[in-house]
Design a protein around this motif. Structure first.
Motif, PDB file in Angstrom:
ATOM      1  N   SER A 108       1.124  -1.035   0.190  1.00 21.11           N
ATOM      2  CA  SER A 108       0.361   0.261   0.218  1.00 21.11           C
ATOM      3  C   SER A 108       0.773   1.467  -0.118  1.00 21.11           C
ATOM      4  O   SER A 108       0.377   1.994  -0.512  1.00 21.11           O
ATOM      5  N   TYR A 109       2.222   0.997   0.363  1.00 15.76           N
ATOM      6  CA  TYR A 109       3.042   2.535   0.671  1.00 15.76           C
ATOM      7  C   TYR A 109       4.110   2.541  -0.506  1.00 15.76           C
ATOM      8  O   TYR A 109       4.558   3.402  -0.962  1.00 15.76           O
ATOM      9  N   VAL A 110       3.974   1.029  -1.012  1.00 15.08           N
ATOM     10  CA  VAL A 110       5.073   0.981  -2.262  1.00 15.08           C
ATOM     11  C   VAL A 110       4.461   0.111  -3.906  1.00 15.08           C
ATOM     12  O   VAL A 110       4.762  -1.392  -3.091  1.00 15.08           O
ATOM     13  N   PRO A 111       3.626  -0.219  -4.193  1.00 11.55           N
ATOM     14  CA  PRO A 111       2.712  -0.846  -5.231  1.00 11.55           C
ATOM     15  C   PRO A 111       3.171  -1.251  -6.210  1.00 11.55           C
ATOM     16  O   PRO A 111       3.297  -2.609  -6.721  1.00 11.55           O
ATOM     17  N   LYS A 112       4.253  -0.272  -6.776  1.00 11.47           N
ATOM     18  CA  LYS A 112       4.993  -0.559  -7.839  1.00 11.47           C
ATOM     19  C   LYS A 112       6.533  -0.961  -7.890  1.00 11.47           C
ATOM     20  O   LYS A 112       7.526   0.408  -7.919  1.00 11.47           O
ATOM     21  N   PRO A 113       7.165  -1.995  -6.566  1.00  8.12           N
ATOM     22  CA  PRO A 113       8.247  -1.733  -5.970  1.00  8.12           C
ATOM     23  C   PRO A 113       9.644  -2.037  -6.914  1.00  8.12           C
ATOM     24  O   PRO A 113       9.133  -2.943  -8.406  1.00  8.12           O
ATOM     25  N   ARG A 114      10.482  -1.096  -7.692  1.00 12.70           N
ATOM     26  CA  ARG A 114      11.503  -1.909  -8.976  1.00 12.70           C
ATOM     27  C   ARG A 114      12.303  -2.379  -7.717  1.00 12.70           C
ATOM     28  O   ARG A 114      12.935  -3.798  -8.752  1.00 12.70           O
ATOM     29  N   SER A 115      12.564  -2.463  -7.060  1.00 16.00           N
ATOM     30  CA  SER A 115      13.521  -3.401  -6.497  1.00 16.00           C
ATOM     31  C   SER A 115      13.506  -3.876  -4.458  1.00 16.00           C
ATOM     32  O   SER A 115      12.805  -2.751  -4.104  1.00 16.00           O
ATOM     33  N   VAL A 116      13.206  -5.386  -4.583  1.00 16.54           N
ATOM     34  CA  VAL A 116      12.808  -5.508  -2.811  1.00 16.54           C
ATOM     35  C   VAL A 116      13.758  -6.301  -2.369  1.00 16.54           C
ATOM     36  O   VAL A 116      14.378  -7.539  -3.375  1.00 16.54           O
ATOM     37  N   LEU A 117      14.144  -6.275  -1.046  1.00 19.43           N
ATOM     38  CA  LEU A 117      15.533  -6.718  -0.771  1.00 19.43           C
ATOM     39  C   LEU A 117      14.707  -7.692   0.896  1.00 19.43           C
ATOM     40  O   LEU A 117      13.570  -7.065   1.556  1.00 19.43           O
ATOM     41  N   ASP A 118      14.429  -9.503   0.581  1.00 19.79           N
ATOM     42  CA  ASP A 118      13.730 -10.039   1.551  1.00 19.79           C
ATOM     43  C   ASP A 118      15.259  -9.960   2.648  1.00 19.79           C
ATOM     44  O   ASP A 118      16.043 -10.915   1.983  1.00 19.79           O
ATOM     45  N   VAL A 119      15.469  -9.741   3.620  1.00 20.07           N
ATOM     46  CA  VAL A 119      16.101  -9.969   4.819  1.00 20.07           C
ATOM     47  C   VAL A 119      16.142 -11.154   5.910  1.00 20.07           C
ATOM     48  O   VAL A 119      14.734 -11.343   6.441  1.00 20.07           O
ATOM     49  N   ALA A 120      17.212 -11.782   5.304  1.00 18.34           N
ATOM     50  CA  ALA A 120      17.437 -12.885   6.324  1.00 18.34           C
ATOM     51  C   ALA A 120      15.966 -14.298   6.218  1.00 18.34           C
ATOM     52  O   ALA A 120      14.480 -14.570   6.203  1.00 18.34           O
ATOM     53  N   VAL A 168      19.373   0.270   3.892  1.00 14.79           N
ATOM     54  CA  VAL A 168      19.033   0.745   2.754  1.00 14.79           C
ATOM     55  C   VAL A 168      18.111   0.442   1.949  1.00 14.79           C
ATOM     56  O   VAL A 168      18.028   0.262   0.642  1.00 14.79           O
ATOM     57  N   SER A 169      17.246   0.879   2.542  1.00 19.86           N
ATOM     58  CA  SER A 169      15.320   1.137   2.014  1.00 19.86           C
ATOM     59  C   SER A 169      15.398   2.815   1.275  1.00 19.86           C
ATOM     60  O   SER A 169      15.462   3.339   2.466  1.00 19.86           O
ATOM     61  N   ARG A 170      14.811   3.094   0.647  1.00 19.23           N
ATOM     62  CA  ARG A 170      14.622   4.686   0.296  1.00 19.23           C
ATOM     63  C   ARG A 170      12.997   4.168   0.780  1.00 19.23           C
ATOM     64  O   ARG A 170      12.674   5.782  -0.132  1.00 19.23           O
ATOM     65  N   GLY A 171      11.961   3.618   1.096  1.00 16.86           N
ATOM     66  CA  GLY A 171      10.822   3.393   0.317  1.00 16.86           C
ATOM     67  C   GLY A 171      10.266   3.307   1.794  1.00 16.86           C
ATOM     68  O   GLY A 171      10.261   3.560   2.494  1.00 16.86           O
ATOM     69  N   VAL A 172      10.024   1.673   2.126  1.00 19.80           N
ATOM     70  CA  VAL A 172       8.979   1.158   3.121  1.00 19.80           C
ATOM     71  C   VAL A 172      10.024  -0.040   4.082  1.00 19.80           C
ATOM     72  O   VAL A 172      11.258  -0.316   2.855  1.00 19.80           O
ATOM     73  N   ILE A 173      10.577   0.079   5.238  1.00 18.12           N
ATOM     74  CA  ILE A 173      10.533  -1.209   5.764  1.00 18.12           C
ATOM     75  C   ILE A 173      10.005  -2.152   6.511  1.00 18.12           C
ATOM     76  O   ILE A 173       8.561  -1.041   7.150  1.00 18.12           O
ATOM     77  N   GLY A 174       9.649  -3.564   6.157  1.00 19.34           N
ATOM     78  CA  GLY A 174       8.302  -4.189   7.227  1.00 19.34           C
ATOM     79  C   GLY A 174       8.794  -5.609   8.113  1.00 19.34           C
ATOM     80  O   GLY A 174       9.636  -5.764   7.032  1.00 19.34           O
ATOM     81  N   VAL A 175       8.468  -5.617   8.390  1.00 19.69           N
ATOM     82  CA  VAL A 175       8.458  -6.515   9.608  1.00 19.69           C
ATOM     83  C   VAL A 175       8.007  -7.118  10.536  1.00 19.69           C
ATOM     84  O   VAL A 175       7.452  -6.744  11.035  1.00 19.69           O
ATOM     85  N   ILE A 176       8.321  -9.173  10.042  1.00 22.97           N
ATOM     86  CA  ILE A 176       7.274  -9.335  11.352  1.00 22.97           C
ATOM     87  C   ILE A 176       7.894 -10.578  11.548  1.00 22.97           C
ATOM     88  O   ILE A 176       9.262 -10.602  11.831  1.00 22.97           O
ATOM     89  N   ALA A 177       7.855 -10.642  13.513  1.00 21.28           N
ATOM     90  CA  ALA A 177       9.120 -11.243  14.526  1.00 21.28           C
ATOM     91  C   ALA A 177       8.488 -11.470  15.192  1.00 21.28           C
ATOM     92  O   ALA A 177       7.536 -11.290  15.224  1.00 21.28           O
ATOM     93  N   MET A 178       9.401 -12.710  15.771  1.00 17.78           N
ATOM     94  CA  MET A 178       9.259 -12.790  17.394  1.00 17.78           C
ATOM     95  C   MET A 178       8.673 -12.605  18.521  1.00 17.78           C
ATOM     96  O   MET A 178       9.390 -11.366  18.564  1.00 17.78           O
ATOM     97  N   GLY A 179       8.023 -11.621  19.053  1.00 18.25           N
ATOM     98  CA  GLY A 179       7.732  -9.919  19.980  1.00 18.25           C
ATOM     99  C   GLY A 179       7.177 -10.622  21.784  1.00 18.25           C
ATOM    100  O   GLY A 179       7.446 -12.078  21.590  1.00 18.25           O
ATOM    101  N   VAL A 237       5.124  -2.044  10.009  1.00 14.12           N
ATOM    102  CA  VAL A 237       5.700  -1.322   8.883  1.00 14.12           C
ATOM    103  C   VAL A 237       6.073   0.373   9.228  1.00 14.12           C
ATOM    104  O   VAL A 237       5.686   1.012   9.375  1.00 14.12           O
ATOM    105  N   GLY A 238       7.436   0.704   8.220  1.00 17.99           N
ATOM    106  CA  GLY A 238       7.743   1.627   8.798  1.00 17.99           C
ATOM    107  C   GLY A 238       7.790   2.352   7.144  1.00 17.99           C
ATOM    108  O   GLY A 238       8.474   2.189   6.202  1.00 17.99           O
ATOM    109  N   THR A 239       8.152   3.792   6.938  1.00 22.18           N
ATOM    110  CA  THR A 239       8.445   4.342   5.492  1.00 22.18           C
ATOM    111  C   THR A 239       9.766   5.325   6.351  1.00 22.18           C
ATOM    112  O   THR A 239       9.616   6.005   7.142  1.00 22.18           O
ATOM    113  N   LYS A 240      10.029   5.179   5.172  1.00 17.02           N
ATOM    114  CA  LYS A 240      11.532   6.775   5.394  1.00 17.02           C
ATOM    115  C   LYS A 240      10.991   7.948   5.296  1.00 17.02           C
ATOM    116  O   LYS A 240       9.742   8.513   4.990  1.00 17.02           O
ATOM    117  N   ARG A 241      11.324   8.403   6.663  1.00 11.25           N
ATOM    118  CA  ARG A 241      10.641  10.041   6.648  1.00 11.25           C
ATOM    119  C   ARG A 241      10.663  11.183   5.940  1.00 11.25           C
ATOM    120  O   ARG A 241       9.762  11.914   5.397  1.00 11.25           O
TER     121      ARG A 241
END
Ligand SMILES: C[S@@+](CC[C@H](N)C(=O)[O-])C[C@H]1O[C@@H](n2cnc3c(N)ncnc32)[C@H](O)[C@@H]1O
Length: 230
Positions: free
Chosen positions: A48-60, A137-148, A222-226
């Motif tokens: 919903s924040y980057v509908p058509k990303p040119r590049s996506v990194l999946d960390v771990a 390394v993000s210019r747009g959005v970061i999104g994480v699911i993790a154990m809390g 989910v957060g966006t670069k400021r």
């Protein structure tokens, strides 16, 4: 075998290299079949924040469970990064694979429109170092699911009992070694509570979503670069 109660980076790397073949079944069972739903919620929010990303990194990335959903919902191959070679070798999705640690992402600042990660950030001794790297390394959005870990101690004790005494044996039902899953409890003991994790994210991104699930044992953030869109 080292002392699992410390759950060091090296010990975890050995375990992650050990578990790929039954990883998905075990993950599904110990999350009561919610893991795919949570990954889908994460990717839908990122989209919903980057509908058509040119590049996506999946960390771990592990074997690419989150990348698979990115491909489905955003029609984009990700770059998958993980430090466990066996996980990357067992990957079932297309896309470039990078063997590296999430403490030092080998990419330039702002290289990706979206940087995502699922079920891995809790493995970090220092969550903030990884969040900082992901945001760098993000210019747009970061999104994480993790154990809390919930701020409420009663909920924490329920989850602790589940992770310590039940979950390793559920993993065994699908062929995993219970000792390889006991480390999750040791990680749970050391991770910060959710309110602290939320503050950490807020230091690096403008928070758009911070939602907890399963008695606070999982968060989706989910957060966006400021400066996004300015
Ligand atoms: C539980 S698996 C999650 C895999 C996948 N993202 C998913 O959603 O199912 C955790 C992954 O984090 C990776 N990992 C843990 N610590 C790491 C580190 N320091 N650097 C890179 N990858 C790491 C492990 O190798 C493993 O593949």
């Amino acid at each position: 075998m080292g002392d699992l109660t410390r759950a060091t980076d090296e010990e975890l790397q050995r375990i992650y290299n050990d578990i790929p073949s039954f990883y998905d079944r075990a993950n599904a069972l110990i999350s009561f079949f919610q893991d795919v739903k949570w990954r889908t919620e994460l990717v839908a929010t990122v989209r919903s924040y980057v509908p058509k990303p040119r590049s996506v990194l999946d960390v771990a990335s592990g074997k690419g469970e989150l990348s698979f959903i990115v491909k489905k919902l955003m029609d984009k191959d990700t770059i998958m990064l993980d430090y466990a070679l066996n996980m990357l070798k067992s990957s079932f999705v297309e896309g470039e694979r990078v063997l590296a640690s999430f403490y030092n992402l080998p990419f330039r600042d702002g290289a990706f429109d979206a940087v995502v990660s699922s079920f891995a950030l809790h493995a970090a001794d220092d969550i903030e170092e990884v969040v900082r790297e992901m945001a760098r390394v993000s210019r747009g959005v970061i999104g994480v699911i993790a154990m809390g870990k919930d701020d409420n101690p009663i909920l924490r004790s329920y989850v602790g009992i589940y992770l310590r005494f039940i979950q390793p044996y559920l993993a065994k039902l699908v062929g995993a070694k219970p000792e390889d899953y006991r480390y999750i409890y040791y990680i749970y003991r050391r991770i910060p509570v959710n309110s602290q994790v939320k503050k950490t994210f807020e230091k690096y991104v403008e928070l758009k979503l911070f939602e907890v699930k399963a008695l606070g044992s999982v968060y989706i953030c989910v957060g966006t670069k400021r400066d996004l869109g300015r």
